[in-house]
Scaffold this active site. Structure first.
Site, PDB file in Angstrom:
ATOM      1  NE  ARG A 132      73.114  75.771  42.605  1.00 55.71           N
ATOM      2  CZ  ARG A 132      72.684  74.957  43.583  1.00 55.71           C
ATOM      3  NH1 ARG A 132      73.019  75.210  44.831  1.00 55.71           N
ATOM      4  NH2 ARG A 132      71.895  73.949  43.328  1.00 55.71           N
ATOM      5  CB  CYS A 177      76.767  77.422  39.942  1.00 54.40           C
ATOM      6  SG  CYS A 177      77.574  76.395  41.139  1.00 54.40           S
ATOM      7  NE  ARG A 232      76.265  74.081  44.412  1.00 54.19           N
ATOM      8  CZ  ARG A 232      76.589  75.209  45.026  1.00 54.19           C
ATOM      9  NH1 ARG A 232      77.042  76.234  44.335  1.00 54.19           N
ATOM     10  NH2 ARG A 232      76.401  75.317  46.330  1.00 54.19           N
ATOM     11  CB  ILE A 257      67.610  70.445  44.744  1.00 52.83           C
ATOM     12  CG1 ILE A 257      66.522  70.488  43.659  1.00 52.83           C
ATOM     13  CG2 ILE A 257      68.494  71.679  44.680  1.00 52.83           C
ATOM     14  CD1 ILE A 257      65.508  71.607  43.883  1.00 52.83           C
ATOM     15  CG  ASP A 258      69.282  64.221  44.001  1.00 50.71           C
ATOM     16  OD1 ASP A 258      70.030  65.218  44.052  1.00 50.71           O
ATOM     17  OD2 ASP A 258      69.692  63.079  44.259  1.00 50.71           O
ATOM     18  CG  LEU A 259      70.517  64.108  48.215  1.00 50.57           C
ATOM     19  CD1 LEU A 259      71.898  64.440  48.810  1.00 50.57           C
ATOM     20  CD2 LEU A 259      70.181  62.645  48.442  1.00 50.57           C
ATOM     21  CB  ILE A 296      82.570  68.384  47.953  1.00 51.29           C
ATOM     22  CG1 ILE A 296      83.289  67.890  49.217  1.00 51.29           C
ATOM     23  CG2 ILE A 296      81.166  68.889  48.254  1.00 51.29           C
ATOM     24  CD1 ILE A 296      82.579  66.752  49.939  1.00 51.29           C
ATOM     25  NE  ARG A 337      77.220  84.430  44.624  1.00 50.01           N
ATOM     26  CZ  ARG A 337      77.322  83.083  44.552  1.00 50.01           C
ATOM     27  NH1 ARG A 337      78.015  82.531  43.592  1.00 50.01           N
ATOM     28  NH2 ARG A 337      76.735  82.309  45.443  1.00 50.01           N
ATOM     29  CE  LYS A 352      79.000  82.295  50.297  1.00 54.02           C
ATOM     30  NZ  LYS A 352      78.097  81.284  49.718  1.00 54.02           N
ATOM     31  CG  ASN A 353      78.306  79.137  52.930  1.00 56.18           C
ATOM     32  OD1 ASN A 353      77.773  79.957  52.178  1.00 56.18           O
ATOM     33  ND2 ASN A 353      79.336  78.419  52.561  1.00 56.18           N
ATOM     34  CG  ASP A 356      83.050  76.236  50.497  1.00 57.82           C
ATOM     35  OD1 ASP A 356      82.146  76.566  51.278  1.00 57.82           O
ATOM     36  OD2 ASP A 356      82.852  75.651  49.417  1.00 57.82           O
TER      37      ASP A 356
HETATM   38  C1  EPZ Z   1      76.808  74.481  50.758  1.00 59.50           C
HETATM   39  O1  EPZ Z   1      76.358  74.266  49.437  1.00 59.50           O
HETATM   40  C2  EPZ Z   1      77.607  75.780  50.714  1.00 59.50           C
HETATM   41  N1  EPZ Z   1      76.737  76.877  50.294  1.00 59.50           N
HETATM   42  C3  EPZ Z   1      78.773  75.626  49.728  1.00 59.50           C
HETATM   43  O2  EPZ Z   1      79.530  76.831  49.782  1.00 59.50           O
HETATM   44  C4  EPZ Z   1      79.655  74.476  50.204  1.00 59.50           C
HETATM   45  O3  EPZ Z   1      80.692  74.282  49.266  1.00 59.50           O
HETATM   46  C5  EPZ Z   1      78.805  73.196  50.305  1.00 59.50           C
HETATM   47  O4  EPZ Z   1      77.687  73.421  51.194  1.00 59.50           O
HETATM   48  C6  EPZ Z   1      79.611  72.026  50.853  1.00 59.50           C
HETATM   49  O5  EPZ Z   1      80.127  72.345  52.101  1.00 59.50           O
HETATM   50  C7  EPZ Z   1      75.915  77.442  51.203  1.00 59.50           C
HETATM   51  O6  EPZ Z   1      75.850  77.025  52.342  1.00 59.50           O
HETATM   52  C8  EPZ Z   1      75.077  78.594  50.725  1.00 59.50           C
HETATM   53  P1  EPZ Z   1      75.749  70.310  49.422  1.00 59.50           P
HETATM   54  P2  EPZ Z   1      75.256  73.099  49.138  1.00 59.50           P
HETATM   55  O7  EPZ Z   1      74.274  70.193  49.288  1.00 59.50           O
HETATM   56  O8  EPZ Z   1      74.276  73.067  50.231  1.00 59.50           O
HETATM   57  C9  EPZ Z   1      75.532  67.117  45.919  1.00 59.50           C
HETATM   58  C10 EPZ Z   1      80.662  78.687  48.900  1.00 59.50           C
HETATM   59  O9  EPZ Z   1      81.642  78.823  48.158  1.00 59.50           O
HETATM   60  N2  EPZ Z   1      74.070  67.182  46.136  1.00 59.50           N
HETATM   61  O10 EPZ Z   1      76.410  69.846  50.662  1.00 59.50           O
HETATM   62  O11 EPZ Z   1      74.770  73.291  47.743  1.00 59.50           O
HETATM   63  C11 EPZ Z   1      76.035  68.410  45.297  1.00 59.50           C
HETATM   64  O12 EPZ Z   1      75.885  68.360  43.892  1.00 59.50           O
HETATM   65  C12 EPZ Z   1      79.618  77.627  48.588  1.00 59.50           C
HETATM   66  O13 EPZ Z   1      80.457  79.359  49.942  1.00 59.50           O
HETATM   67  C13 EPZ Z   1      73.257  66.282  45.438  1.00 59.50           C
HETATM   68  O14 EPZ Z   1      73.743  65.446  44.664  1.00 59.50           O
HETATM   69  O15 EPZ Z   1      76.192  71.824  49.200  1.00 59.50           O
HETATM   70  C14 EPZ Z   1      77.477  68.443  45.717  1.00 59.50           C
HETATM   71  O16 EPZ Z   1      78.233  67.653  44.833  1.00 59.50           O
HETATM   72  C15 EPZ Z   1      79.961  76.827  47.344  1.00 59.50           C
HETATM   73  N3  EPZ Z   1      71.906  66.344  45.613  1.00 59.50           N
HETATM   74  C16 EPZ Z   1      77.462  67.796  47.105  1.00 59.50           C
HETATM   75  O17 EPZ Z   1      76.216  67.076  47.184  1.00 59.50           O
HETATM   76  C17 EPZ Z   1      71.331  67.251  46.454  1.00 59.50           C
HETATM   77  O18 EPZ Z   1      70.088  67.248  46.591  1.00 59.50           O
HETATM   78  C18 EPZ Z   1      77.521  68.810  48.239  1.00 59.50           C
HETATM   79  O19 EPZ Z   1      76.407  69.614  48.128  1.00 59.50           O
HETATM   80  C19 EPZ Z   1      72.176  68.161  47.136  1.00 59.50           C
HETATM   81  C20 EPZ Z   1      73.539  68.106  46.969  1.00 59.50           C
END
Ligand code: EPZ
Length: 425
Positions: free
Chosen positions: A92, A116, A121, A123-125, A326, A396, A22-23, A304
């Site tokens: 999202r 969620c 979550r 998206i500042d980065l 995480i 999902r 999925k990811n 995950d």
């Molecule tokens: C991806 O989410 C996956 N989703 C998630 O899988 C997975 O848990 C996650 O990566 C970590 O491996 C998809 O790929 C669709 P991140 P993502 O950006 O991209 C913080 C599942 O169950 N962060 O690496 O949203 C964030 O809040 C899902 O399949 C910021 O602070 O993960 C989190 O604490 C759940 N600012 C951490 O980083 C940002 O701009 C990791 O987030 C972005 C992220």
């Protein structure tokens, strides 16, 4: 809403084919908007996949889904630069389309994806990186409007190796005149799958050692590609076998994507044999202690898989502990596993599990995708009947979780929402 009915407490034995990831599928579908005609095999048949296809259609990309193959066709330009609010809310991770839309249209409008159940979550980065690449970003209420004239070369150091931010930077810069270096990039296998997909369209991306280098190209063309197997779905089935005892074979997997979790399953007493694309696991009736599991960015233990391993540990011999680094709210399955008799204590982002031989069936409620899958694992290990509600979360991320566990002889079925009301009311 349908439910899952499980008659648990029996060993599992059998084999299954693991779905596409999925990811990997979601960012690859976003990348398809950058090309013309794409044929993408091994797409998992999930509600999230179909939500992503609806977004592509809303952008003017023609899509078709048949037998796990997606065909997309865009006649050059996108007909819209806006993701409908409803679709943003439905999934999202629609934020993944931001980079691709901005690249094609030089303008993109989305609503804030919002948090969620597992965390805020932000998206500042993503947005900080886009600004470094020349984007102007306005935020009006929950709307985000991005515009960009020319995508600028930049060296971007991510404060956290965010998977989504790394993917969005790749999607914005793949078709440009820019050269981008991402430091402290995410290194999950799904990132490499996206890189390989974009390169198969004529892109020029390479990566290694937490760095990604993107040399933008003038245009991206057509491609035919096969998505990698889903490592988290694979670990879900292995956790079920570990929780119940028994033996299983997983086909269409990449063991090299899950080195650390497989080591932890072996620490719990399972014997594991790996081939290029299969895993065979023989598990004792109950796992031994897994020790301390700390979730970290890849190649660390995947967040995950935290809930599903905790479900297996709930039936283990001795204590196991978890530290979730995480996401800030990823223990929502704990209260549900306690209903089965699981002995779990949490404090902040740490949990300690004292395994027990006897878990007893109950009515449970899924509260997020992987937490819901963990309830299936725990329900399979619990004696008697377990009913799981809110299974839309599970759908999902899993094509047909009851069929997959049914391949191992589990007694699990999808039942009507009225089932069980008379028994458990
Ligand atoms: C991806 O989410 C996956 N989703 C998630 O899988 C997975 O848990 C996650 O990566 C970590 O491996 C998809 O790929 C669709 P991140 P993502 O950006 O991209 C913080 C599942 O169950 N962060 O690496 O949203 C964030 O809040 C899902 O399949 C910021 O602070 O993960 C989190 O604490 C759940 N600012 C951490 O980083 C940002 O701009 C990791 O987030 C972005 C992220």
């Amino acid at each position: 809403m349908e439910k899952l009915k499980i008659n648990g407490g029996r060993k599992l034995r059998g084999e299954t084919r693991v779905q596409g990831a999925k990811n990997a599928c979601l960012p690859i579908l976003a990348a398809a908007a950058l090309g013309e005609s794409c044929i993408i095999h091994n797409c998992p048949d999930l509600t999230d996949t179909h939500a992503a296809l609806k977004i592509l259609e809303s952008l003017g990309v023609c899509t078709e889904f048949e037998n796990n193959t997606v065909r997309t066709h865009s006649c050059g330009s996108l007909s819209s630069c806006r993701i409908p609010d409803g679709l943003m809310k439905e999934m999202r991770s629609s934020v993944m389309f931001l980079g691709a839309i901005l690249s094609k249209c030089k303008r993109a409008e989305i609503t804030y994806p919002g948090g969620c159940s597992i965390g805020a979550r932000p998206i500042d980065l993503h947005l900080e990186a886009f600004r470094k690449m020349g984007a102007e970003i306005e935020e009006e209420g929950d709307k985000i409007i991005c515009t960009i004239d020319e995508i600028k070369s930049a060296k971007i150091n991510l404060g956290f190796p965010s998977v989504g931010a790394t993917e969005n930077i790749m999607l914005l810069s793949a078709m440009s005149d820019a050269e981008i270096e991402i430091d402290n990039a995410a290194a999950e296998p799904e990132i490499l799958d996206l890189q390989n997909f974009i390169n198969s369209m004529g892109g020029n991306i390479c990566s290694g050692g937490r760095k990604v280098f993107i040399k933008g190209v003038k245009e991206l063309g057509n491609t035919e590609y096969k998505i990698m197997p889903d490592r988290i779905a694979a670990l879900t089935y292995l956790s079920g076998i570990a929780a119940c005892g028994g033996m299983g074979k997983l086909n269409s997997v990449r063991p090299e994507h899950m080195v650390l979790p497989l080591k932890i399953l072996e620490r719990g007493g399972s014997e594991i044999e790996c081939g290029d694309d299969f895993i065979i696991m023989k598990a004792p009736s109950r796992p031994k202690s897994y020790g301390k599991i700390i979730t970290l960015p890849y190649p660390g233990f995947p967040t995950d898989a935290q809930a599903i391993f905790m479900a297996a540990a709930s039936r283990g011999r001795g204590k196991s502990s978890f530290k979730e680094n995480i996401f800030e709210n990823r223990f929502r399955h704990v209260s549900e596993i306690r209903k089965l008799g699981g002995r779990i204590e949490t404090e902040g982002n740490e949990a300690e599990i004292c395994g027990r031989r006897r878990l007893r069936g109950e009515v449970l409620t899924a509260k997020d995708l992987r937490g819901g899958a963990a309830l299936v694992v725990a329900g399979l290990a619990a004696k008697g009947e377990t009913i799981i509600e809110n299974i839309g979360y599970i759908d999902r991320g899993y094509e047909n979780i009851e069929r997959s566990f049914g391949d191992f002889g589990a007694e699990i079925a999808r039942v009507d929402e009225s089932y069980g009301r008379e028994i458990h009311s």
